[in-house]
Write an enzyme that holds these catalytic residues in place. Structure first.
Site, PDB file in Angstrom:
ATOM      1  N   HIS A   1      15.100  16.316  38.464  1.00  0.00           N
ATOM      2  CA  HIS A   1      15.761  15.556  39.262  1.00  0.00           C
ATOM      3  C   HIS A   1      17.125  16.201  39.882  1.00  0.00           C
ATOM      4  O   HIS A   1      17.402  17.230  39.341  1.00  0.00           O
ATOM      5  CB  HIS A   1      16.260  14.322  38.567  1.00  0.00           C
ATOM      6  CG  HIS A   1      15.128  13.282  38.234  1.00  0.00           C
ATOM      7  ND1 HIS A   1      15.117  12.192  37.618  1.00  0.00           N
ATOM      8  CD2 HIS A   1      13.595  13.442  38.352  1.00  0.00           C
ATOM      9  CE1 HIS A   1      14.258  11.376  37.674  1.00  0.00           C
ATOM     10  NE2 HIS A   1      13.192  12.244  38.165  1.00  0.00           N
TER      11      HIS A   1
ATOM     12  N   GLU B   1      20.377  16.298  39.152  1.00  0.00           N
ATOM     13  CA  GLU B   1      21.433  16.501  38.287  1.00  0.00           C
ATOM     14  C   GLU B   1      20.875  17.652  37.689  1.00  0.00           C
ATOM     15  O   GLU B   1      21.562  18.727  37.335  1.00  0.00           O
ATOM     16  CB  GLU B   1      21.514  15.316  37.174  1.00  0.00           C
ATOM     17  CG  GLU B   1      22.043  14.180  37.977  1.00  0.00           C
ATOM     18  CD  GLU B   1      20.771  13.138  38.283  1.00  0.00           C
ATOM     19  OE1 GLU B   1      21.279  11.982  38.110  1.00  0.00           O
ATOM     20  OE2 GLU B   1      19.902  13.690  38.580  1.00  0.00           O
TER      21      GLU B   1
ATOM     22  N   CYS C   1      19.432   8.719  35.541  1.00  0.00           N
ATOM     23  CA  CYS C   1      18.283   7.964  34.874  1.00  0.00           C
ATOM     24  C   CYS C   1      18.685   8.087  33.248  1.00  0.00           C
ATOM     25  O   CYS C   1      19.171   8.921  32.809  1.00  0.00           O
ATOM     26  CB  CYS C   1      16.991   8.452  35.339  1.00  0.00           C
ATOM     27  SG  CYS C   1      16.478   9.989  34.745  1.00  0.00           S
TER      28      CYS C   1
ATOM     29  N   THR D   1       1.699  -1.904  75.736  1.00  0.00           N
ATOM     30  CA  THR D   1       1.405  -0.934  74.583  1.00  0.00           C
ATOM     31  C   THR D   1       0.045   0.109  75.034  1.00  0.00           C
ATOM     32  O   THR D   1      -0.089   1.086  74.461  1.00  0.00           O
ATOM     33  CB  THR D   1       1.294  -1.224  73.233  1.00  0.00           C
ATOM     34  OG1 THR D   1       0.511  -2.227  72.988  1.00  0.00           O
ATOM     35  CG2 THR D   1       2.771  -1.721  72.743  1.00  0.00           C
TER      36      THR D   1
ATOM     37  N   ARG E   1       1.297  15.955  61.643  1.00  0.00           N
ATOM     38  CA  ARG E   1       0.891  17.112  62.320  1.00  0.00           C
ATOM     39  C   ARG E   1       2.119  17.738  63.047  1.00  0.00           C
ATOM     40  O   ARG E   1       2.140  19.093  63.148  1.00  0.00           O
ATOM     41  CB  ARG E   1      -0.146  17.207  63.362  1.00  0.00           C
ATOM     42  CG  ARG E   1      -1.521  16.414  62.481  1.00  0.00           C
ATOM     43  CD  ARG E   1      -2.509  16.457  63.407  1.00  0.00           C
ATOM     44  NE  ARG E   1      -2.241  15.768  64.882  1.00  0.00           N
ATOM     45  CZ  ARG E   1      -2.265  14.471  64.961  1.00  0.00           C
ATOM     46  NH1 ARG E   1      -2.682  13.648  63.785  1.00  0.00           N
ATOM     47  NH2 ARG E   1      -2.201  13.878  66.111  1.00  0.00           N
TER      48      ARG E   1
ATOM     49  N   SER F   1     -11.403  -5.712  57.177  1.00  0.00           N
ATOM     50  CA  SER F   1     -11.904  -6.987  56.375  1.00  0.00           C
ATOM     51  C   SER F   1     -13.239  -6.580  56.070  1.00  0.00           C
ATOM     52  O   SER F   1     -14.009  -6.971  55.121  1.00  0.00           O
ATOM     53  CB  SER F   1     -11.527  -8.307  57.153  1.00  0.00           C
ATOM     54  OG  SER F   1     -10.424  -8.539  57.196  1.00  0.00           O
TER      55      SER F   1
END
Length: 389
Positions: free
Chosen positions: A62, A64, A90, A176, A222, A237
């Site tokens: 992390h 720190e 943490c 669109t 990319r 679905s």
């Protein structure tokens, strides 16, 4: 790419330690998921920076610990130093050890943190352990910028669902795609590069089966450099995704990308074929108010499942039908819209929902930012009243 604005004091020669920590956190934008983007700067009693670091990829050190290592590598003592960190250190043993213990052991005198960690496993406990060790703790500087960098992490921890960002590229009149399905390219190359940067910061890119069949997209990153590829999520679905779809090109070991396909209706043979390509199929049928199956994927359940899988930000790039479903069900938090300076007339719109019978029924948004990206406009708008945690 929309990063939090980090304002330096007027006339300042160098940014403040917290500003520097925020810049380090921002530089980890594509790196840390599912962990938050955190930066840390260590300053000695004379106000000199003696160490700095940012959170590494999941499983790595992390911020720190990286800052402490940096100071050690430079031969600088951190005893009596002040640590500026963009999120509460943490206090639990996860993929790495507790950062608050590392700061205590190093002899840090003071910790200035932007925000309390919303993770229930931390949530103030890191601050409590620091104070119990005699370390002064100040909380608040840089809070807004840190929260913006980690909006998805906060969403997952507080709401138990990811932050959903819906991306649209359209003409100025909102088209669109043409009626024949043609949509490449409405916006210019700078906007497309910027869009890939937004993909890269997300934990998952989500689309629907309509887009998969119509456009044969890859939906990977990319056009910008990134150390990881976001997971690809497909709402399908009836498991119509072709096993030879372009989205599988370079997936698996080459691309290091997971593909999760959410379905509503079981089709064992199709499922087996997709799993043979490395996809994971999740059956998640939706139901109506009467408990009857709708034949569609449960979008709310999908978001909760993504949160369970440690997905912070979901970047939706879908067609107008699925976009409409997300908006109609109130599942979208933010819109990322690129508008090209052209008119295309009839064609597919941004989202198909309604019809509404009164203007008051419309979805109210609040513009967060408007920028030029090449020849195009980029608009970022949040759903009005949506909590920023």
């Amino acid at each position: 790419m929309n990063l939090p604005d980090i304002h330096f004091a007027q006339g300042a020669v160098t940014p403040s330690p917290m500003d520097q920590a925020l810049a380090l956190a921002a530089s980890a934008l594509f790196v840390t998921a599912p962990n938050p983007r955190v930066g840390c700067v260590l300053v000695d009693a004379k106000g000199q920076v003696i160490g700095q670091g940012r959170t590494q990829q999941a499983g790595g050190a992390h911020a720190e610990v990286m800052a402490l290592r940096d100071a050690q590598a430079k031969g600088r003592s951190v005893v009596g130093a002040t640590a500026y960190v963009t999120l509460e250190p943490c206090s639990h043993q996860g993929r790495t050890g507790p950062c608050c213990d590392a700061l205590v052991a190093a002899g840090v005198r003071k910790v200035v943190a932007a925000l309390e960690d919303p993770n229930p496993r931390v949530a103030g406990q890191g601050f409590a352990r620091l104070r119990a060790a005699g370390i002064e703790v100040v909380v608040g500087p840089g809070a807004e910028a840190s929260r913006a960098l980690n909006i998805g992490f906060f969403s997952r921890m507080v709401r138990k669902t990811p932050w959903v960002r819906l991306k649209v590229a359209a003409s100025l009149d909102g088209t669109t795609a043409l009626n024949n399905g043609s949509s490449q390219w409405i916006t210019g190359e700078p906007a497309r590069v910027d869009g890939h940067a937004w993909r890269a910061r997300a934990c998952a890119v989500l689309t629907g089966i309509g887009t998969v069949l119509q456009d044969q997209p890859r939906l990977d990153v990319r056009l910008v450099d990134t150390p990881r590829q976001p997971t690809l999520v497909i709402v399908d679905s009836d498991l119509q995704t072709p096993p030879d779809a372009a989205l599988f090109l370079g997936s698996g070991a080459d691309l290091h990308r997971k593909v999760w396909i959410y379905a509503a209706n079981p089709h064992p043979e199709r499922q087996a074929a997709l799993e043979a390509r490395g996809a994971e199929v999740i059956l998640l049928p939706g139901t109506d108010a009467h408990g009857l199956k709708t034949g569609k994927v449960d979008l709310g359940g999908l978001l909760h499942d993504l949160a369970r899988r440690e997905i912070n930000e979901v970047h939706v790039e879908a067609g107008h039908k699925l976009n409409g479903s997300w908006l109609r069900e109130g599942r979208v938090d933010e819109l990322l819209v690129y508008l090209a300076p052209k008119l295309l007339g009839q064609g597919a719109g941004m989202a198909h929902f309604g019809p509404l019978t009164a203007l008051a029924q419309g979805l109210e948004l609040e513009f967060d930012r408007i920028d030029r990206v090449g020849a195009d406009l980029r608009l970022i708008a949040r759903v009005a009243g949506r909590s920023v945690f």
